[in-house]
Write an enzyme that holds these catalytic residues in place. Structure first.
Site, PDB file in Angstrom:
ATOM      1  N   GLY A  19       0.970  -1.074  -0.179  1.00  0.00           N
ATOM      2  CA  GLY A  19      -0.246   0.053  -0.126  1.00  0.00           C
ATOM      3  C   GLY A  19       0.817   1.358   0.078  1.00  0.00           C
ATOM      4  N   GLY A  22      -0.656   4.640  -1.084  1.00  0.00           N
ATOM      5  CA  GLY A  22      -1.674   5.500  -0.339  1.00  0.00           C
ATOM      6  C   GLY A  22      -1.154   6.518   0.424  1.00  0.00           C
ATOM      7  CG  ASP A  45      -0.698   0.672  -3.901  1.00  0.00           C
ATOM      8  OD1 ASP A  45      -0.500   1.258  -3.099  1.00  0.00           O
ATOM      9  OD2 ASP A  45      -1.657   0.096  -3.984  1.00  0.00           O
ATOM     10  CG  ASP A  63      -4.447  -8.720  -4.176  1.00  0.00           C
ATOM     11  OD1 ASP A  63      -4.633  -8.314  -3.003  1.00  0.00           O
ATOM     12  OD2 ASP A  63      -5.296  -9.462  -4.546  1.00  0.00           O
ATOM     13  CE1 TYR A 153      -9.933   1.214   8.230  1.00  0.00           C
ATOM     14  CE2 TYR A 153     -10.717   3.159   9.796  1.00  0.00           C
ATOM     15  CZ  TYR A 153      -9.761   2.633   9.047  1.00  0.00           C
ATOM     16  OH  TYR A 153      -8.438   3.046   9.293  1.00  0.00           O
TER      17      TYR A 153
HETATM   18  N1  SER Z   1      -8.955   8.307   9.129  1.00  0.00           N
HETATM   19  C1  SER Z   1      -9.885   7.221   9.063  1.00  0.00           C
HETATM   20  C2  SER Z   1     -11.239   7.090   8.372  1.00  0.00           C
HETATM   21  O1  SER Z   1     -11.658   8.419   8.535  1.00  0.00           O
HETATM   22  C3  SER Z   1      -9.901   6.600  10.421  1.00  0.00           C
HETATM   23  O2  SER Z   1      -8.970   5.921  10.911  1.00  0.00           O
HETATM   24  O3  SER Z   1     -11.760   6.427   8.051  1.00  0.00           O
END
Ligand code: SER
Length: 324
Positions: A19, A22, A45, A63, A153
């Site tokens: 990654g 990013g 990435d 990946d 998440y």
């Molecule tokens: N910065 C992240 C988000 O907003 C939180 O860890 O998803």
């Protein structure tokens, strides 16, 4: 025997970043290369960087959830440490729950397995304030508290923390982790996060002198400047093993603010800047997270100290964006 000892002694670290294109990966790659040298840090990435692979060389297309593919790269470069930064953030994960779960979970399990099988020696994996939920005490949220995340998440990050701790306890895997607050940067923009407003606001302020915020004016969230986040990450990874007491993930903090407070700070530099508020579905995500974080364990165990506050960060970011 002696030869072996000498080889061990001179064995160099080789770091693989998953990654690397990013928001955090980009700056972490640059900093690690300045410390360990270009060739000792392999960027990777899922696709090539917009600027072209040569810019980020050595670079591998990889990946992060494909264990066999990661193993090939690990063997090719004799990788010793992996920094796993690939993840789907809070807003995107709400849109694609299954994809988010697969990416966020399979990638950490793949890397933990590679360490369990002794292909790599050390792992860094970020967690987030999203592991906390609506039932968590919001002010100075402690390391150990009620954790009932209400976002996909957050669920994936909390599960990942438990896996990290499990692999450490069961198999002795040296995995280290930080619960990042909102990380604010200007070099690479994030995508799909709830705290991203605190980055967009600077770009819009410089360009249009106005910004419509998707959170209400009094939504307080814990935040940190990228430079501090990168320094904390490397400090944690370089800390002596014996000082790492938490193998799930460390609380980490610098400062906290509301959209109104950041806009007041921007106005000190750009007096004609105007902010308006149009809260949308992201408000609910923000409302489920803490307003401030108690990170005393990180400060005690491995001497974490932040440098930037809202004032110094704002000055620095506006300077850089205006030059751009
Ligand atoms: N910065 C992240 C988000 O907003 C939180 O860890 O998803």
């Amino acid at each position: 025997m002696i030869r072996c000892k000498i080889e061990l002694y001179i064995m160099k670290e080789c770091i693989l970043i998953l990654g690397a294109c990013g928001q955090i990966g980009t700056e972490l790659t640059q900093k690690l290369r300045s410390i360990y040298g270009n060739d000792a840090v392999i960027a990777s990435d899922i696709r090539a960087p917009a600027s072209g692979i040569s810019e980020l060389a050595p670079f591998e297309i990889l990946d992060a959830s494909n264990k066999e593919a990661i193993l090939k790269v690990v063997q090719k470069h004799q990788v010793t440490q992996v920094y796993l930064l690939a993840a789907m953030l809070s807003v995107t994960a709400e849109k694609y729950p299954e994809k988010a779960w697969n990416l966020n979970m399979n990638s950490i399990l793949a890397v933990l397995d590679l360490a369990k099988e002794k292909h790599i020696q050390k792992i860094y994996w970020p967690s987030s304030i999203a592991v906390f939920g609506p039932t968590t005490p919001k002010i100075n949220t402690r390391q150990k508290t009620i954790m009932e995340p209400s976002t996909v998440y957050g669920i994936s990050k909390l599960a990942g923390e438990f896996w990290c701790n499990y692999y450490h306890q069961q198999y002795g895997v040296d995995v280290r982790s930080l619960r990042y607050p909102g990380v604010i940067s200007w070099k690479t923009k994030p995508g799909g996060g709830t705290t991203d407003y605190a980055i967009d606001i600077y770009f819009k302020a410089v360009k249009d002198r106005k910004y419509e915020c998707f959170l209400s004016k009094d939504t307080r969230l814990p935040m940190m400047y990228m430079e501090d986040a990168v320094n904390a990450t490397i400090a944690l990874m370089q800390a002596d093993k014996s000082s790492i007491k938490i193998r799930s993930s460390y609380n980490l903090a610098a400062f906290d603010f509301t959209p109104e407070e950041i806009s007041e700070e921007i106005k000190k530099h750009l007096p004609d800047f105007e902010i308006s508020y149009q809260p949308d579905f992201r408000q609910k995500i923000a409302d489920s997270w803490p307003q401030s974080i108690d990170d005393s364990e990180a400060r005690i165990d491995w001497n974490w100290q932040h440098e930037f506050n809202l004032k110094t960060m704002t000055k620095d970011i506006l300077n850089h964006i205006q030059k751009k």
